[in-house]
Write an enzyme that holds these catalytic residues in place. Structure first.
Site, PDB file in Angstrom:
ATOM      1  CG  HIS A  18      37.839  51.068  42.366  1.00 41.65           C
ATOM      2  ND1 HIS A  18      38.847  50.346  41.943  1.00 41.65           N
ATOM      3  CD2 HIS A  18      37.421  51.639  41.233  1.00 41.65           C
ATOM      4  CE1 HIS A  18      38.869  50.299  40.658  1.00 41.65           C
ATOM      5  NE2 HIS A  18      38.064  51.262  40.126  1.00 41.65           N
ATOM      6  CG  ASP A 115      42.256  48.536  43.163  1.00 43.42           C
ATOM      7  OD1 ASP A 115      42.974  49.515  43.952  1.00 43.42           O
ATOM      8  OD2 ASP A 115      40.875  48.530  43.274  1.00 43.42           O
TER       9      ASP A 115
END
Length: 458
Positions: A18, A115
């Site tokens: 990520h 996120d």
């Protein structure tokens, strides 16, 4: 800062995949003059700062990970922990909310990309900042697993639900095997952080955002994007493929020498990322499968469950039977540079989205061996929708694979007279040329920037 540029704060989940994905989009935005404030665990910054190609515009803001009971000291990312402790790291990240609020008040960005932090949109709203869910998971995965059509607020997700897609999901090759559906049901319904399941966290994160951005392009996943936009009744923006920039480093000399001793496109390269840890018997079947091919191979794998080192877990007599043509390496390798080496002809991957992106822009053929989470759906897209790779056959009930299945998949993509190999090679060439078109990436990022400007004015 110019009136034509904006300031973005980045706060992704503390997983290397990520973090690097957010760094790639940061570079694309900074290339266009936009300012980035990247909030990142303090000791992880030195490990990733080489990805920062625009240090004048991308600033790292160090975040101290709160200490909580059960979380080993100095743990900052999922790479530092077994999967069973990821939920504790999520709890720690949730506890950074007051620090993030102080940072955002001081930084005053126009928008924040996030996120897994489901609380960030409400915080951003209070501060007059737009909250964009920059999703590293594919739209196909989000649509298949947690589409509003599944009515997950009304009933719990079951294994039977996940075997098949939601009723109006676009036609595709995506289906889950029983063992995959069982594992995903468990993961999504268990707590991920204190008092909230992974699924609830994702539902809130998506629903509370001002818009959702996916790292994909319409030509590859258009129907899934349209499906989600319709289901979520929310603007879905596309950043394009967001390809990693070419490495600024060079390949380690030992790998240059070793790979250089083989003919072009003959070496199998296997890498399963920073988190994938196989069971001991599957670790041995995988390596025995490579041995069975008779081809040279380099496998970069973590030691299997219960083993201290990869050497201690090798099949009996393995070093003798593969001497001179096989290397099993238990540490990090320069994956991007190895994939682009002329000797590498096949990439056996766990189907993480970052690894697939790197593989698609190189010439090596794909063998797909998904391990967990969104990797199963990524594998179906690659093997079924795009037909650019071959998946290793597993038992549907327990997900176990054999050395023969590994060997068969590798041979299918590597043998010149393989019919399947011909199809995947042809498709891989087509998509590789498409993805490497500079005009493609520029058009998507420029369009994203234009839409973000429009959001700021609304």
């Amino acid at each position: 800062m110019s009136v034509n540029t904006f300031h973005v704060a980045m706060y992704p989940w503390f997983a290397l995949g990520h973090l690097t994905s957010y760094l790639h989009i940061s570079n694309k935005l900074a290339e266009r003059g936009h300012m980035i404030s990247f909030l990142m665990p303090r000791n992880t910054i030195p490990k990733l700062e080489h990805f920062n190609l625009h240090p004048g515009l991308i600033s790292f803001i160090p975040i101290s990970v709160p200490r909580i009971e059960g979380l080993p000291p100095n743990s900052e990312t999922t790479a530092d922990l077994p999967f069973s402790l990821h939920s504790l790291l999520m709890t720690a990240m949730d506890l950074t909310e007051p620090v993030i609020e102080v940072s955002l008040r001081e930084l005053k960005p126009h928008m924040v990309f996030y996120d897994f932090t489901h609380w960030l949109p409400a915080l951003a709203c209070r501060l007059g900042i737009k909250a964009l869910h920059y999703c590293t998971i594919s739209p196909a995965t989000v649509g298949y697993l947690i589409s509003p059509e599944r009515k997950l607020h009304e009933k719990p997700l079951t294994e039977a639900d996940l075997i098949n897609p939601p009723p109006s999901f676009p036609p595709s090759a995506i289906r889950l095997q029983p063992h995959e559906a069982r594992g995903l049901t468990t993961i999504t319904t268990n707590d991920y952080g204190k008092g909230i399941s992974f699924m609830e966290r994702q539902l809130i994160s998506l629903a509370s955002s001002d818009a959702v951005i996916f790292k994909t392009c319409r030509e590859m996943e258009g129907p899934y994007c349209d499906y989600l936009e319709n289901q979520m009744r929310k603007q879905v923006l596309l950043a394009g493929p967001v390809l990693p920039d070419p490495p600024t480093s060079t390949l380690e000399e030992k790998w240059v020498t070793w790979l250089g001793s083989f003919q072009p496109k003959t070496v199998i390269f296997c890498a399963f990322g920073s988190e994938c840890i196989l069971k001991s018997n599957q670790f041995q079947e995988l390596l025995s499968g490579f041995e069975l091919t008779g081809m040279p191979f380099l496998a970069a794998l973590k030691p299997p469950i219960g083993a201290e080192t990869v050497e201690s877990a090798l099949p009996e007599g393995f070093n003798d039977t593969t001497k001179g043509r096989g290397v099993v390496h238990g540490d990090w390798v320069q994956q991007q540079l190895i994939l682009s080496h002329p000797s590498v002809g096949c990439f056996v991957t766990h189907c993480g989205s970052g690894s697939l992106t790197e593989a698609m822009v190189n010439e090596c053929q794909l063998v797909l061996l998904p391990h967990a989470g969104d990797q199963f759906i990524n594998a179906r897209i690659m093997s079924g929708d795009l037909k650019v790779g071959v998946e290793v056959k597993k038992s549907e009930e327990d997900g176990v694979f054999t050395k023969e299945a590994v060997c068969k998949a590798v041979k299918a993509v590597m043998d010149n007279d393989s019919e399947v190999g011909h199809v995947v090679r042809e498709n891989h060439v087509k998509w590789r040329e498409f993805l490497l078109s500079k005009r493609l990436e520029n058009s998507y990022v420029d369009d994203l920037v234009q839409k973000l400007h429009s959001m700021l004015k609304s």
